[in-house]
Scaffold this active site. Structure first.
Site, short mmCIF file in Angstrom:
data_model
loop_
_atom_site.label_atom_id
_atom_site.label_comp_id
_atom_site.label_asym_id
_atom_site.label_seq_id
_atom_site.Cartn_x
_atom_site.Cartn_y
_atom_site.Cartn_z
N CYS A 63 -29.25 23.43 7.90
CA CYS A 63 -29.29 24.31 9.07
C CYS A 63 -28.88 25.70 8.61
CB CYS A 63 -28.41 23.82 10.20
SG CYS A 63 -28.65 24.82 11.71
N CYS A 99 -35.73 29.77 8.94
CA CYS A 99 -35.23 28.73 9.83
C CYS A 99 -35.74 27.39 9.32
CB CYS A 99 -35.72 28.96 11.26
SG CYS A 99 -35.27 27.66 12.42
#
Length: 258
Positions: free
Chosen positions: A81, A200
């Protein structure tokens, strides 16, 4: 005789639907090219909305995830993440990677190397010698600004960026990678030496990576390809994967000399 499979441990947001798709796909290509097999083992930390409070809670939960997935005797562990780490402050990947190594101490995976998508992105930019880039991010503008600041703190200028302004993490996973070339066409890339096509781990990008690299003549990396590169480096394996952009050794054409 076939070689033993390497066990890849992943810590992912509970709403992530992309890293357990793109990293296995990349490593299947690697297996076809180099012969080493892989299996994948995940632990999940709760995350629905991509905002500062939710990201901080996910980081707090990451040590539990590391300990759980470590029980599988993984060969490497990746904290997948990017923005959750970056939201903790510039350079945060260093301390968080150390903390997660500590969570493995004394367990079945105590010696497993630890990588993070945030650390992988900035280290890959450095390894490729990219000093001025353009960035595509799915976040709201404030979070994109945070990511830009994190990259710039690592010594890389972000000349231009696009925020797709999608706050819901599941919705980010439904974005169409076929739209990425169009987003890139809105970036000012006239003076950059590389493109971060997806800042991302949740925004799908793999089908567009090589296409954008070939069309722009610039090295193209993503959070997923940078993370995969560091997984392979941690395992002492070759990092070349066909059709996966500059992080994984694909030809970068005219952009390589810039």
């Amino acid at each position: 005789m076939s070689r033993p499979s390497r066990r890849i441990g992943l810590i992912v947001p509970s709403s992530n639907t992309t890293m357990e798709t793109e990293i296995p796909e990349l490593l299947r290509r690697h297996e076809a090219e180099h012969g080493t097999g892989f299996t994948f083992h995940s632990s999940r930390a709760r995350l629905h909305n991509v905002d500062a409070e939710s990201l901080a809670k996910m980081v707090d939960d990451s040590a539990r995830c590391a300990a759980e997935v470590g029980d599988a005797e993984v060969d490497v562990l990746a904290y997948a993440c990017l923005v959750a780490v970056m939201a903790q402050g510039v350079g945060a990947h260093v301390g968080i990677e150390d903390r997660l190594r500590g969570a493995l101490a004394g367990g079945a995976s105590a010696s497993a190397p630890m990588v993070s998508s945030a650390g992988a992105l900035v280290r890959t930019l450095d390894a490729l010698g990219l000093r001025k880039v353009a960035v595509v991010a799915p976040y709201m503008p404030d979070l994109t600004k945070l990511v830009v600041g994190y990259i710039e703190h690592a010594g890389v200028t972000v000349a231009d960026s696009i925020s797709l302004s999608v706050p819901d993490n599941c919705a980010v996973g439904r974005l169409d990678p076929a739209d990425l070339p169009g987003h890139v066409s809105r970036l000012d890339i006239g003076d950059v030496d590389g493109i971060v096509l997806s800042a991302c781990v949740q925004m799908p990008s793999l089908p567009a990576v090589q296409q954008v690299q070939d069309s722009t003549g610039l090295p193209v990396i993503t959070a997923a390809t940078a993370t995969t590169r560091e997984i392979l480096l941690a395992l002492g394996l070759p990092t070349e994967i066909p059709g996966a952009g500059a992080a994984l050794g694909a030809s970068i054409g005219a952009g390589a000399a810039r």
